[in-house]
Design a protein around this motif. Sequence first.
Motif, PDB file in Angstrom:
ATOM      1  N   LYS A 494       0.820  -1.308  -0.025  1.00 33.74           N
ATOM      2  CA  LYS A 494       0.179   0.055  -0.081  1.00 33.74           C
ATOM      3  C   LYS A 494       0.853   1.338   0.047  1.00 33.74           C
ATOM      4  N   GLU A 495       0.530   2.270  -0.813  1.00 31.72           N
ATOM      5  CA  GLU A 495       1.298   3.433  -0.794  1.00 31.72           C
ATOM      6  C   GLU A 495       0.915   4.519  -0.103  1.00 31.72           C
ATOM      7  N   HIS A 496       1.703   5.151   0.864  1.00 31.24           N
ATOM      8  CA  HIS A 496       1.438   6.111   1.828  1.00 31.24           C
ATOM      9  C   HIS A 496       2.337   7.369   1.385  1.00 31.24           C
ATOM     10  N   ARG A 497       1.644   8.407   1.624  1.00 31.50           N
ATOM     11  CA  ARG A 497       2.500   9.934   1.419  1.00 31.50           C
ATOM     12  C   ARG A 497       2.952  10.203   2.861  1.00 31.50           C
ATOM     13  N   LEU A 498       4.098  10.526   3.135  1.00 30.52           N
ATOM     14  CA  LEU A 498       4.789  10.620   4.370  1.00 30.52           C
ATOM     15  C   LEU A 498       5.454  11.943   4.346  1.00 30.52           C
ATOM     16  N   GLN A 499       5.208  12.706   5.288  1.00 27.45           N
ATOM     17  CA  GLN A 499       6.018  13.921   5.385  1.00 27.45           C
ATOM     18  C   GLN A 499       6.806  13.740   6.892  1.00 27.45           C
ATOM     19  N   ASN A 511      11.765  10.523  11.084  1.00 26.57           N
ATOM     20  CA  ASN A 511      10.517  11.488  11.510  1.00 26.57           C
ATOM     21  C   ASN A 511       9.191  11.104  10.981  1.00 26.57           C
ATOM     22  N   ALA A 512       9.209  10.825   9.473  1.00 31.78           N
ATOM     23  CA  ALA A 512       8.051  10.845   8.732  1.00 31.78           C
ATOM     24  C   ALA A 512       7.570   9.208   9.069  1.00 31.78           C
ATOM     25  N   LEU A 513       8.474   8.191   9.219  1.00 28.89           N
ATOM     26  CA  LEU A 513       7.912   7.033   9.625  1.00 28.89           C
ATOM     27  C   LEU A 513       7.248   6.837  10.954  1.00 28.89           C
ATOM     28  N   LYS A 514       7.310   7.931  11.862  1.00 28.81           N
ATOM     29  CA  LYS A 514       6.705   7.642  13.014  1.00 28.81           C
ATOM     30  C   LYS A 514       5.248   7.905  13.065  1.00 28.81           C
ATOM     31  N   SER A 515       4.774   8.248  11.722  1.00 29.17           N
ATOM     32  CA  SER A 515       3.142   8.466  11.284  1.00 29.17           C
ATOM     33  C   SER A 515       2.642   6.948  11.127  1.00 29.17           C
ATOM     34  N   LEU A 516       3.685   6.134  10.994  1.00 29.93           N
ATOM     35  CA  LEU A 516       3.371   4.541  10.675  1.00 29.93           C
ATOM     36  C   LEU A 516       3.759   3.754  11.997  1.00 29.93           C
ATOM     37  N   LEU A 576      10.607  -4.414  11.630  1.00 28.73           N
ATOM     38  CA  LEU A 576       9.269  -4.755  11.627  1.00 28.73           C
ATOM     39  C   LEU A 576       9.491  -6.359  11.762  1.00 28.73           C
ATOM     40  N   SER A 577      10.286  -7.119  11.038  1.00 27.75           N
ATOM     41  CA  SER A 577      10.704  -8.485  10.848  1.00 27.75           C
ATOM     42  C   SER A 577      10.875  -8.933  12.384  1.00 27.75           C
ATOM     43  N   SER A 578      11.624  -8.173  13.178  1.00 29.98           N
ATOM     44  CA  SER A 578      12.135  -8.583  14.522  1.00 29.98           C
ATOM     45  C   SER A 578      11.008  -8.799  15.285  1.00 29.98           C
ATOM     46  N   ARG A 579       9.846  -7.966  15.255  1.00 27.84           N
ATOM     47  CA  ARG A 579       8.836  -7.881  16.139  1.00 27.84           C
ATOM     48  C   ARG A 579       8.005  -9.015  15.979  1.00 27.84           C
ATOM     49  N   PRO A 580       7.402  -9.721  17.101  1.00 25.54           N
ATOM     50  CA  PRO A 580       6.698 -10.776  17.146  1.00 25.54           C
ATOM     51  C   PRO A 580       5.391 -10.749  15.914  1.00 25.54           C
ATOM     52  N   GLY A 581       5.113 -11.648  15.397  1.00 31.73           N
ATOM     53  CA  GLY A 581       3.987 -11.650  14.311  1.00 31.73           C
ATOM     54  C   GLY A 581       4.250 -10.501  13.111  1.00 31.73           C
ATOM     55  N   THR A 582       5.308  -9.741  13.103  1.00 31.49           N
ATOM     56  CA  THR A 582       5.674  -8.697  12.021  1.00 31.49           C
ATOM     57  C   THR A 582       4.534  -8.128  11.673  1.00 31.49           C
ATOM     58  N   PRO A 583       4.004  -7.253  12.620  1.00 32.40           N
ATOM     59  CA  PRO A 583       2.601  -6.517  12.280  1.00 32.40           C
ATOM     60  C   PRO A 583       2.892  -5.521  11.088  1.00 32.40           C
ATOM     61  N   THR A 584       1.800  -5.237  10.497  1.00 40.30           N
ATOM     62  CA  THR A 584       1.429  -3.949   9.700  1.00 40.30           C
ATOM     63  C   THR A 584       1.591  -2.758  10.489  1.00 40.30           C
ATOM     64  N   PRO A 585       1.963  -1.636   9.914  1.00 42.24           N
ATOM     65  CA  PRO A 585       2.212  -0.546  10.578  1.00 42.24           C
ATOM     66  C   PRO A 585       0.703  -0.101  10.876  1.00 42.24           C
ATOM     67  N   SER A 586       0.449   0.686  12.081  1.00 41.36           N
ATOM     68  CA  SER A 586      -0.680   0.940  12.724  1.00 41.36           C
ATOM     69  C   SER A 586      -1.448   2.059  11.854  1.00 41.36           C
ATOM     70  N   ALA A 587      -0.897   3.075  11.553  1.00 32.79           N
ATOM     71  CA  ALA A 587      -1.248   3.993  10.643  1.00 32.79           C
ATOM     72  C   ALA A 587      -1.250   3.653   9.297  1.00 32.79           C
ATOM     73  N   GLU A 588      -2.405   4.348   8.615  1.00 30.85           N
ATOM     74  CA  GLU A 588      -2.563   4.263   7.246  1.00 30.85           C
ATOM     75  C   GLU A 588      -2.977   5.313   6.553  1.00 30.85           C
ATOM     76  N   PRO A 589      -1.990   6.553   6.584  1.00 33.62           N
ATOM     77  CA  PRO A 589      -2.401   7.405   5.775  1.00 33.62           C
ATOM     78  C   PRO A 589      -2.780   7.362   4.376  1.00 33.62           C
ATOM     79  N   LYS A 590      -3.647   8.091   3.955  1.00 34.80           N
ATOM     80  CA  LYS A 590      -4.065   7.970   2.516  1.00 34.80           C
ATOM     81  C   LYS A 590      -3.142   8.743   1.666  1.00 34.80           C
ATOM     82  N   LEU A 591      -2.875   8.066   0.423  1.00 31.01           N
ATOM     83  CA  LEU A 591      -2.044   8.924  -0.302  1.00 31.01           C
ATOM     84  C   LEU A 591      -2.776  10.198  -1.099  1.00 31.01           C
ATOM     85  N   ASP A 592      -2.271  11.341  -0.810  1.00 28.33           N
ATOM     86  CA  ASP A 592      -2.999  12.499  -1.442  1.00 28.33           C
ATOM     87  C   ASP A 592      -3.233  12.304  -2.901  1.00 28.33           C
ATOM     88  N   SER A 593      -4.372  12.734  -3.345  1.00 29.51           N
ATOM     89  CA  SER A 593      -4.595  13.103  -4.903  1.00 29.51           C
ATOM     90  C   SER A 593      -3.832  14.201  -5.475  1.00 29.51           C
TER      91      SER A 593
END
Length: 593
Positions: A494-499, A511-516, A576-593
């Motif tokens: 999934k694509e995410h626009r990050l700042q 810093n941008a990855l913190k949003s995930l 992420l691979s080192s965390r149990p269950g390798t979870p998907t990032p909790s935040a899912e910001p939408k890609l700006d149009s």
Amino acid sequence: MPMLKEPWKKYPKFQPLDLPNRQWPSKTIDKAPRWLSTDLRDGNQSLVDPMDGEQKWRYFQMLVKLGYKEIEVSFPSASDTDFEFTRRLVTTPGIVPDDVALQVLSPCRKELIRRTVDSLKGAKKAILHLYLATSPCFQQIVFNMNNDQSKALAVECTKYARSITKDDPSQKDTEWSYEFSPETFSDSSPDFVLEVCEAVKAAWEPSEEKPIIFNLPATVEMSTPNVYADQIEYFCRNISEREKICVSLHPHNDRGCAVAAAELAQMAGADRVEGTLFGNGERTGNVDLVTLALNLYTQGVPPNIDFSDINSVIDVVEKSNKIPVHPRAPYGGQLVVCAFSGSHQDAIKKGFRLREQNGNNDDEPWRIPYLPLDPQDIGRTYEAIIRVNSQSGKGGVAWIIQRTLELDMPRGLQVAFSKIVQKETDALGRELQPTEIKNLFVNAYHLEKNPRFHLIDYDITTDRSAPAAPTDGKTASNKDLKRRFDGVIEVDGKEHRLQGVGNGAVSSLANALKSLNIHLDVDDYKEHAIGRGSDVKAATFIECSTGSNKVWGVGIHQDVVQATLTALLSAASSFLSSRPGTPTPSAEPKLDS
């Protein structure tokens, strides 16, 4: 039957020679001896399946190519095969160079001497080698002869050999040399050996220009090498007309000391050494000519034998002898330029790195830990030096990665990756090949494909939302401003626009990855160039931590910034691979149009 509790009753100690004021211990070897290869005679006779004519033919050509000028090619009276092989050498134009002497062997029996000489009829340079045992053990047990009879036979056969070689007008086109061996020399009375050799010398009448060869064999190695050296020095001191004599050595390896015996005996005055490549021969073998030659080479003495392609030599020797060269054989063994121990690997790696920094100049002294010889000088590759198994450490792993991927790993990454390699070697229970280690690294640090993150697009700009205050009435420099990451990252498809904003490209992306919900602190950062000119790339290594967890990321790209961002995403994926269950990032910001 158990080993004896009182072995001295069955095996009396060998009595050393009384040699006051011996000189050889203070001598050094400063030039190569005359070499004689006896692979085709002494080596061949010891094989379970002796070489056929074609194998001997190829072997002879290899010996000539290596630089041997004296080659004992056969025992012509022993078989028609040996006789015909010798004739083929003599009669084939161009196969024997003019400066190469063919040597043949015969016992002191006239009918066998005649056939032996006939085998070399027409040769340009020939050496007739006769032998007669002089030790009491062989005289009494094998031949039932006393000293007078042995001496008389040696003289009679020498005179006969002279009459059908150098004194025979039909042999005028052949340059004949004569070699006599008091067989079992090392177990003979030194004074009786001198007596026999003086009589043989008088019968042959050598000159300084055409010396006689006295070969003094340790037919069976019976003592420590220093005793053999004493025996050689005693002979050299006491034989008359030393300038008309070439003293030759023929050490066997029954006690495992043939190389040492040959080297000490050269210090004691010997001029010539007979042996075989890699030491093939009866029982434990002859002295190893490869080891002797390369021992000289590593002391700065030209051996006059060319082992610059030792692998091709090994190939011919193994196919001809049908005996493998031992993996630990000096210089030639497959494992002797390899290191498995982690501390050895690390020391070797540092040595090569320093030599490369100094320009890899062959005129500079060779100083690499654990390697007395540059493997390249004998046709080996550096890639074969360090191999990795469960005993290996970070140094060996780092060496492999440097050689296969051109990556100079920081020490922390070496430690981290070596644990991955150790786990794999323990699981497989074997050594890992360089390609396997390379693939482990590529997969562990996502060099070909990051399984979680993909950098689609990005822009690094100066963040002017909080401008720095001017100083002395001047506008603040851009270098004092923060940087803003604005980009699109694909996470798990999934694509995410990050700042994000930070002091530089790395911190702004972090810093941008913190949003995930990915919180990474950058602890270490290293980079270096790969290649040169227009093909140069940047290699970036980033160590990150989150709490007590530490991960490394690696990025490679033509653009330094993109290599850096790729390295951080590599670390994020590992996190992420080192965390149990390798979870998907909790935040899912939408890609700006």
